[in-house]
Write a protein that holds these residues in place. Structure first.
Motif, mmCIF file in Angstrom:
data_model
loop_
_atom_site.group_PDB
_atom_site.id
_atom_site.type_symbol
_atom_site.label_atom_id
_atom_site.label_comp_id
_atom_site.label_asym_id
_atom_site.label_seq_id
_atom_site.Cartn_x
_atom_site.Cartn_y
_atom_site.Cartn_z
ATOM 1 N N GLU A 109 0.563 -1.301 0.003
ATOM 2 C CA GLU A 109 -0.039 0.232 -0.086
ATOM 3 C C GLU A 109 0.938 1.503 0.179
ATOM 4 N N ARG A 110 1.976 1.752 0.654
ATOM 5 C CA ARG A 110 3.225 2.612 0.911
ATOM 6 C C ARG A 110 3.403 2.585 -0.703
ATOM 7 N N ARG A 111 4.008 1.195 -1.521
ATOM 8 C CA ARG A 111 4.045 1.806 -2.969
ATOM 9 C C ARG A 111 2.970 2.599 -3.312
ATOM 10 N N ASN A 112 2.007 1.962 -3.715
ATOM 11 C CA ASN A 112 0.248 2.219 -4.453
ATOM 12 C C ASN A 112 0.377 3.588 -3.905
ATOM 13 N N ALA B 110 2.597 10.415 -9.233
ATOM 14 C CA ALA B 110 1.740 10.954 -10.690
ATOM 15 C C ALA B 110 1.416 12.266 -10.664
ATOM 16 N N LEU B 111 0.843 12.911 -9.578
ATOM 17 C CA LEU B 111 0.221 13.725 -9.521
ATOM 18 C C LEU B 111 0.812 15.150 -9.719
ATOM 19 N N ARG B 112 2.361 14.911 -9.805
ATOM 20 C CA ARG B 112 2.492 15.769 -10.038
ATOM 21 C C ARG B 112 3.052 16.000 -12.033
ATOM 22 N N GLY B 113 3.063 14.762 -12.887
ATOM 23 C CA GLY B 113 2.341 14.880 -14.152
ATOM 24 C C GLY B 113 4.783 14.240 -14.289
ATOM 25 N N PRO B 114 4.424 14.699 -15.572
ATOM 26 C CA PRO B 114 5.203 14.485 -16.478
ATOM 27 C C PRO B 114 5.733 15.866 -16.516
ATOM 28 N N HIS C 189 -3.185 15.819 -20.157
ATOM 29 C CA HIS C 189 -5.191 15.681 -19.491
ATOM 30 C C HIS C 189 -5.905 14.667 -19.873
ATOM 31 N N ALA C 190 -4.843 13.466 -19.954
ATOM 32 C CA ALA C 190 -4.902 12.336 -20.603
ATOM 33 C C ALA C 190 -5.090 11.691 -19.100
ATOM 34 N N THR C 191 -3.966 11.695 -18.494
ATOM 35 C CA THR C 191 -3.536 11.380 -17.026
ATOM 36 C C THR C 191 -3.879 11.983 -15.938
ATOM 37 N N THR C 192 -3.074 12.672 -15.297
ATOM 38 C CA THR C 192 -2.260 14.099 -14.431
ATOM 39 C C THR C 192 -4.181 14.314 -13.843
ATOM 40 N N ALA C 193 -4.283 15.046 -15.065
ATOM 41 C CA ALA C 193 -6.264 15.278 -14.656
ATOM 42 C C ALA C 193 -7.263 14.253 -13.833
ATOM 43 N N VAL C 194 -6.948 13.081 -14.764
ATOM 44 C CA VAL C 194 -7.597 12.052 -14.324
ATOM 45 C C VAL C 194 -7.142 11.679 -12.523
ATOM 46 N N ILE C 195 -6.021 11.573 -12.584
ATOM 47 C CA ILE C 195 -5.385 10.661 -11.515
ATOM 48 C C ILE C 195 -5.740 12.108 -9.834
ATOM 49 N N ARG C 196 -5.567 13.373 -11.205
ATOM 50 C CA ARG C 196 -6.018 14.138 -9.527
ATOM 51 C C ARG C 196 -7.577 14.175 -9.363
ATOM 52 N N PRO D 27 7.173 10.519 -21.342
ATOM 53 C CA PRO D 27 7.859 9.875 -20.655
ATOM 54 C C PRO D 27 8.388 8.416 -19.619
ATOM 55 N N TYR D 28 9.090 7.452 -19.866
ATOM 56 C CA TYR D 28 8.953 5.687 -19.519
ATOM 57 C C TYR D 28 8.283 6.201 -18.070
ATOM 58 N N HIS D 29 9.349 6.356 -17.171
ATOM 59 C CA HIS D 29 9.658 7.428 -16.186
ATOM 60 C C HIS D 29 7.816 7.348 -15.182
ATOM 61 N N PHE D 30 7.313 8.390 -15.746
ATOM 62 C CA PHE D 30 6.315 9.044 -15.565
ATOM 63 C C PHE D 30 5.026 7.775 -15.509
ATOM 64 N N TYR D 31 5.823 7.521 -17.339
ATOM 65 C CA TYR D 31 4.299 6.253 -17.502
ATOM 66 C C TYR D 31 3.852 5.501 -16.902
ATOM 67 N N SER D 32 5.564 4.880 -16.134
ATOM 68 C CA SER D 32 5.569 3.223 -15.559
ATOM 69 C C SER D 32 3.900 4.071 -13.899
ATOM 70 N N HIS D 33 4.866 4.955 -13.363
ATOM 71 C CA HIS D 33 4.346 5.896 -12.115
ATOM 72 C C HIS D 33 2.189 5.906 -12.436
ATOM 73 N N ALA D 34 2.043 6.705 -13.710
ATOM 74 C CA ALA D 34 1.036 7.112 -14.343
ATOM 75 C C ALA D 34 -0.153 5.298 -14.370
ATOM 76 N N ARG D 35 0.283 4.446 -14.720
ATOM 77 C CA ARG D 35 -0.308 3.139 -14.941
ATOM 78 C C ARG D 35 -0.410 2.625 -13.495
ATOM 79 N N ARG D 36 0.373 2.548 -12.896
ATOM 80 C CA ARG D 36 0.406 1.661 -10.874
ATOM 81 C C ARG D 36 -0.715 3.001 -10.357
ATOM 82 N N ALA D 37 -0.156 4.042 -10.738
ATOM 83 C CA ALA D 37 -1.314 4.847 -9.923
ATOM 84 C C ALA D 37 -3.122 4.658 -9.916
#
Length: 146
Positions: free
Chosen positions: A42-45, A52-56, A65-72, A118-128
């Motif tokens: 859960e800590r990793r989640n 991912a809240l920050r965005g790429p 628009h497609a990731t960060t805004a939805v996650i926020r 950006p791959y690093h952001f993509y991986s966090h966004a998918r997991r978020a």
């Protein structure tokens, strides 16, 4: 005193709500305390969501628009939406579905020759998305309308 009586006696103390923090420092203190007591998974989640809240760092606005805004919107509520669009849409779900991380070149996941994610952001966004119970390639209903 029986075990049941002890349990009933302790239960009200456990149900007591922590006061809502009034400052950023107080909110961070509460978050830090919560984070330290979460199980590892859960800590990793939570870390993926916070990241991912920050965005790429460098990308077209379509990624935000497609990731960060939805996650926020799903993590914090409120209006983190760009333009007049709803928190999620068929167009945004389609854009997320077109993002791919299989072909990694340097620090980028290739979507097309013109648009790199950006791959690093993509991986966090998918997991978020997973941590929040959201579907990457589907329109996610507004949590405030459920």
């Amino acid at each position: 005193m029986t075990a049941r009586a002890r349990k009933l006696r302790v239960a009200p103390a456990l149900r007591r709500k922590a006061p809502n923090p009034k400052t950023c420092a107080a909110a961070l203190k509460q978050l830090r305390r919560t984070y330290r007591h979460l199980p590892d998974e859960e800590r990793r989640n939570l870390w993926h969501v916070l990241t991912a809240l920050r965005g790429p760092d460098a990308s077209d606005l379509w990624v935000k628009h497609a990731t960060t805004a939805v996650i926020r919107h799903h993590a914090l509520g409120g209006e983190f939406i760009y333009g007049d669009e709803s928190p999620d849409s068929i167009r945004l779900a389609k854009q997320r579905g077109e993002m791919h991380a299989e072909q990694q070149v340097g620090a980028y996941a290739i979507r097309s020759a013109e648009r790199r994610v950006p791959y690093h952001f993509y991986s966090h966004a998918r997991r978020a998305f997973e941590a929040l119970g959201l579907k990457w390639e589907l329109v996610n209903p507004d949590p405030e309308e459920r």
